[in-house]
Design an enzyme around this catalytic site. Structure first.
Site, PDB file in Angstrom:
ATOM      1  N   GLY A  69       0.819  -1.204   0.000  1.00 16.07           N
ATOM      2  CA  GLY A  69       0.000   0.000   0.000  1.00 16.07           C
ATOM      3  C   GLY A  69       0.856   1.260   0.000  1.00 16.07           C
ATOM      4  O   GLY A  69       0.517   2.263  -0.637  1.00 16.07           O
ATOM      5  N   THR A  70       1.965   1.211   0.703  1.00 13.97           N
ATOM      6  CA  THR A  70       2.863   2.369   0.773  1.00 13.97           C
ATOM      7  C   THR A  70       3.345   2.750  -0.630  1.00 13.97           C
ATOM      8  O   THR A  70       3.354   3.926  -1.015  1.00 13.97           O
ATOM      9  CB  THR A  70       4.074   2.038   1.677  1.00 13.97           C
ATOM     10  OG1 THR A  70       3.584   1.757   2.995  1.00 13.97           O
ATOM     11  CG2 THR A  70       5.074   3.174   1.729  1.00 13.97           C
ATOM     12  N   ASN A 149      -6.980   4.563   9.530  1.00 11.22           N
ATOM     13  CA  ASN A 149      -6.458   3.345  10.157  1.00 11.22           C
ATOM     14  C   ASN A 149      -6.417   3.413  11.675  1.00 11.22           C
ATOM     15  O   ASN A 149      -6.262   2.383  12.329  1.00 11.22           O
ATOM     16  CB  ASN A 149      -5.057   3.025   9.616  1.00 11.22           C
ATOM     17  CG  ASN A 149      -4.129   4.211   9.633  1.00 11.22           C
ATOM     18  OD1 ASN A 149      -4.447   5.265   9.081  1.00 11.22           O
ATOM     19  ND2 ASN A 149      -2.990   4.073  10.259  1.00 11.22           N
ATOM     20  N   GLN A 179      -7.333   0.476   4.248  1.00  9.14           N
ATOM     21  CA  GLN A 179      -8.156  -0.036   5.361  1.00  9.14           C
ATOM     22  C   GLN A 179      -9.624  -0.164   4.963  1.00  9.14           C
ATOM     23  O   GLN A 179     -10.433  -0.618   5.774  1.00  9.14           O
ATOM     24  CB  GLN A 179      -8.043   0.879   6.582  1.00  9.14           C
ATOM     25  CG  GLN A 179      -6.662   0.934   7.205  1.00  9.14           C
ATOM     26  CD  GLN A 179      -6.268  -0.348   7.937  1.00  9.14           C
ATOM     27  OE1 GLN A 179      -7.073  -1.260   8.136  1.00  9.14           O
ATOM     28  NE2 GLN A 179      -5.011  -0.428   8.356  1.00  9.14           N
ATOM     29  N   SER A 199      -3.956  -2.797  -0.365  1.00  3.39           N
ATOM     30  CA  SER A 199      -2.834  -3.623   0.100  1.00  3.39           C
ATOM     31  C   SER A 199      -3.353  -5.010   0.446  1.00  3.39           C
ATOM     32  O   SER A 199      -4.458  -5.146   0.984  1.00  3.39           O
ATOM     33  CB  SER A 199      -2.215  -2.957   1.333  1.00  3.39           C
ATOM     34  OG  SER A 199      -1.244  -3.803   1.899  1.00  3.39           O
ATOM     35  N   GLY A 200      -2.543  -6.039   0.149  1.00  4.81           N
ATOM     36  CA  GLY A 200      -2.997  -7.412   0.363  1.00  4.81           C
ATOM     37  C   GLY A 200      -3.046  -7.857   1.811  1.00  4.81           C
ATOM     38  O   GLY A 200      -3.963  -8.562   2.236  1.00  4.81           O
ATOM     39  N   HIS A 201      -2.035  -7.429   2.605  1.00  3.07           N
ATOM     40  CA  HIS A 201      -1.908  -8.074   3.919  1.00  3.07           C
ATOM     41  C   HIS A 201      -2.958  -7.635   4.948  1.00  3.07           C
ATOM     42  O   HIS A 201      -3.044  -8.206   6.026  1.00  3.07           O
ATOM     43  CB  HIS A 201      -0.486  -7.918   4.472  1.00  3.07           C
ATOM     44  CG  HIS A 201      -0.138  -6.558   4.978  1.00  3.07           C
ATOM     45  ND1 HIS A 201      -0.065  -6.272   6.313  1.00  3.07           N
ATOM     46  CD2 HIS A 201       0.183  -5.405   4.332  1.00  3.07           C
ATOM     47  CE1 HIS A 201       0.299  -5.002   6.473  1.00  3.07           C
ATOM     48  NE2 HIS A 201       0.449  -4.456   5.287  1.00  3.07           N
ATOM     49  N   THR A 238      10.006  -8.499 -12.603  1.00  2.00           N
ATOM     50  CA  THR A 238       9.333  -9.790 -12.716  1.00  2.00           C
ATOM     51  C   THR A 238       8.224  -9.882 -11.670  1.00  2.00           C
ATOM     52  O   THR A 238       8.436  -9.568 -10.500  1.00  2.00           O
ATOM     53  CB  THR A 238      10.360 -10.929 -12.537  1.00  2.00           C
ATOM     54  OG1 THR A 238      11.373 -10.748 -13.531  1.00  2.00           O
ATOM     55  CG2 THR A 238       9.713 -12.289 -12.701  1.00  2.00           C
ATOM     56  N   CYS A 323       2.387   1.400  12.611  1.00  2.39           N
ATOM     57  CA  CYS A 323       3.506   2.002  11.903  1.00  2.39           C
ATOM     58  C   CYS A 323       4.260   3.028  12.743  1.00  2.39           C
ATOM     59  O   CYS A 323       5.321   3.482  12.361  1.00  2.39           O
ATOM     60  CB  CYS A 323       3.014   2.684  10.625  1.00  2.39           C
ATOM     61  SG  CYS A 323       2.092   1.555   9.605  1.00  2.39           S
TER      62      CYS A 323
HETATM   63  N1  PLP Z   1      -2.433   3.224   4.267  1.00  2.00           N
HETATM   64  C1  PLP Z   1      -3.091   2.858   5.366  1.00  2.00           C
HETATM   65  C2  PLP Z   1      -4.355   3.563   5.721  1.00  2.00           C
HETATM   66  C3  PLP Z   1      -2.598   1.833   6.178  1.00  2.00           C
HETATM   67  O1  PLP Z   1      -3.263   1.494   7.289  1.00  2.00           O
HETATM   68  C4  PLP Z   1      -1.394   1.203   5.814  1.00  2.00           C
HETATM   69  C5  PLP Z   1      -0.812   0.157   6.675  1.00  2.00           C
HETATM   70  O2  PLP Z   1      -1.008   0.114   7.861  1.00  2.00           O
HETATM   71  C6  PLP Z   1      -0.758   1.610   4.640  1.00  2.00           C
HETATM   72  C7  PLP Z   1      -1.295   2.624   3.892  1.00  2.00           C
HETATM   73  C8  PLP Z   1       0.504   0.964   4.190  1.00  2.00           C
HETATM   74  O3  PLP Z   1       0.241  -0.297   3.622  1.00  2.00           O
HETATM   75  P1  PLP Z   1       1.415  -1.362   3.507  1.00  2.00           P
HETATM   76  O4  PLP Z   1       1.659  -1.903   4.877  1.00  2.00           O
HETATM   77  O5  PLP Z   1       0.896  -2.394   2.565  1.00  2.00           O
HETATM   78  O6  PLP Z   1       2.589  -0.641   2.956  1.00  2.00           O
END
Ligand code: PLP
Length: 377
Positions: A69-70, A149, A179, A199-201, A238, A323
């Site tokens: 996601g970042t 988040n 989120q 984001s997948g995780h 890849t 984070c």
């Molecule tokens: N944006 C939001 C709102 C998030 O909560 C997060 C992760 O906590 C991210 C971006 C970043 O995603 P990733 O962990 O996949 O880099």
């Protein structure tokens, strides 16, 4: 373990682990190779893209896979600023975005952009009217997250898209839906954003995979990575076939029982509110409407200590966003919380498999902490 930190990352279901393993062992070719093993890998990537795109309500060729996601957030902001470079350098965002957006904004400020950071109200909400007031002739990007988040507040993306249209603004709209994806309504067509990060995780896929939706108003998008031309030439490298297979399987699992699991999480949040607010010294923080995130405060008790102690007892929650690694949260600061409330903020977040017993265990652990420790403020 009592896991109540799904907004940090969601556990990987066995079916997802199997899909990853199968991709690693059985679909091991390079998707760019021209023999059968390559074709199989290519087809796996293509099926995965269709699955994720389908869940996001967009065409497969509008979805580019990224590493997280970042990365999607960083790229989205830079895409929009690049597209608007002859029109202006003004960005509107909120003071409560994830650091993936805020830190990119800081970099862009160093590169000559001006950024307006909208402040939330005490409940943590931001309105489309605030966006309208902040728009300027030279605004090229509006970036507002779908779900915060830390508070679970759901921001009015569709209304913001309509506001941009009715104001005649040419700014592109980005939403960080990391989120929100598969937690609240999150269909590209309905939201009306030009760029959407996921984001997948956060939904049970392996860590290290994400995607960016790029809508048609983004003309000639600037590639993130130059190289062999993968991902339609926009992000060379890849393809991470195993992660993509896991991403698609996680999406499949979540979409299958979506209405039921969202209703379950919403009911659980209501139960948690009832249970936790009955404890002396606990207050709610913000009024987030997302079903999976609840922010509370054990007023005056430093949240880092609470999180550590509960963690040692096997109860996993978060002090705001995972984070921050102990840094004070910019979100609660922006909401103007009282010092003692701010010190004690805890984020509880649910997944489809969380149940009332987990919440009961959390309530007991919090009560024990309150009774055996002293508030520091
Ligand atoms: N944006 C939001 C709102 C998030 O909560 C997060 C992760 O906590 C991210 C971006 C970043 O995603 P990733 O962990 O996949 O880099």
């Amino acid at each position: 373990m009592i896991y109540l930190d799904h907004a940090a990352t969601a556990p990987v279901p066995p079916e997802v682990a199997d899909a990853v393993r199968d991709a690693l062992l059985q679909t091991a070719g390079n998707p760019s190779s021209q023999y059968p093993a390559g074709r199989e890998a290519r087809e796996l990537v293509s099926r995965s893209r269709s699955t994720v795109a389908n869940a996001l309500g967009c065409a497969a060729d509008q979805l580019v896979f990224t590493s997280c996601g970042t990365e999607s957030d960083n790229w989205a902001l830079r895409l929009a600023v690049w597209q608007g470079r002859h029109a202006g350098k003004h960005i509107v965002t909120t003071a409560v975005e994830h650091s993936a957006v805020l830190e990119t904004c800081r970099q862009l400020e160093q590169e000559g952009c001006t950024v307006t950071y909208l402040k939330p109200d005490r409940g943590g909400n931001v309105t489309a009217a605030q966006v309208a007031d902040a728009l300027r002739e030279d605004t090229v990007l509006v970036s507002v997250m779908l779900v915060n988040n830390e508070t679970g507040c759901v921001f009015p993306i569709r209304e913001i898209a309509e506001t941009l249209r009715s104001c005649g603004s040419k700014a592109l709209l980005h939403t960080d839906a990391v989120q929100g994806f598969l937690k609240v309504p999150c269909c590209a067509g309905t939201l009306g954003a030009d760029l959407i990060s996921i984001s997948g995780h956060k939904i049970g896929a392996p860590k290290g995979v994400g995607a960016l939706y790029i809508g048609e108003r983004v003309r000639n998008p600037r590639p993130l990575l130059a190289g062999g031309g993968q991902e339609g030439g926009l992000r060379s490298g890849t393809e991470a076939t195993a992660q993509l297979a896991g991403f698609a399987k996680a999406v499949e699992l979540r979409t299958a029982g979506l209405d039921t699991s969202l209703a379950h999480m919403a009911a659980l949040k209501a139960y948690a509110l009832h249970k936790l607010l009955a404890i002396d010294g606990i207050v709610r923080v913000g009024d987030g409407a997302a079903p999976h995130i609840l922010a509370i405060s054990l007023v005056g008790y430093p949240s880092a200590n609470v999180v550590q102690e509960l963690g040692a007892e096997g109860v996993c929650i978060s002090a705001g966003s995972a984070c921050h690694r102990g840094r004070a949260s910019h979100v609660y600061e922006a909401m103007g919380l009282d010092k003692r409330v701010k010190a004690g903020v805890l984020r509880i977040s649910f997944g489809p498999e969380t149940n009332e017993r987990d919440v009961d265990a959390l309530a007991d652990a919090l009560r024990r902490h309150r009774d055996t420790r002293f508030p520091m403020l």
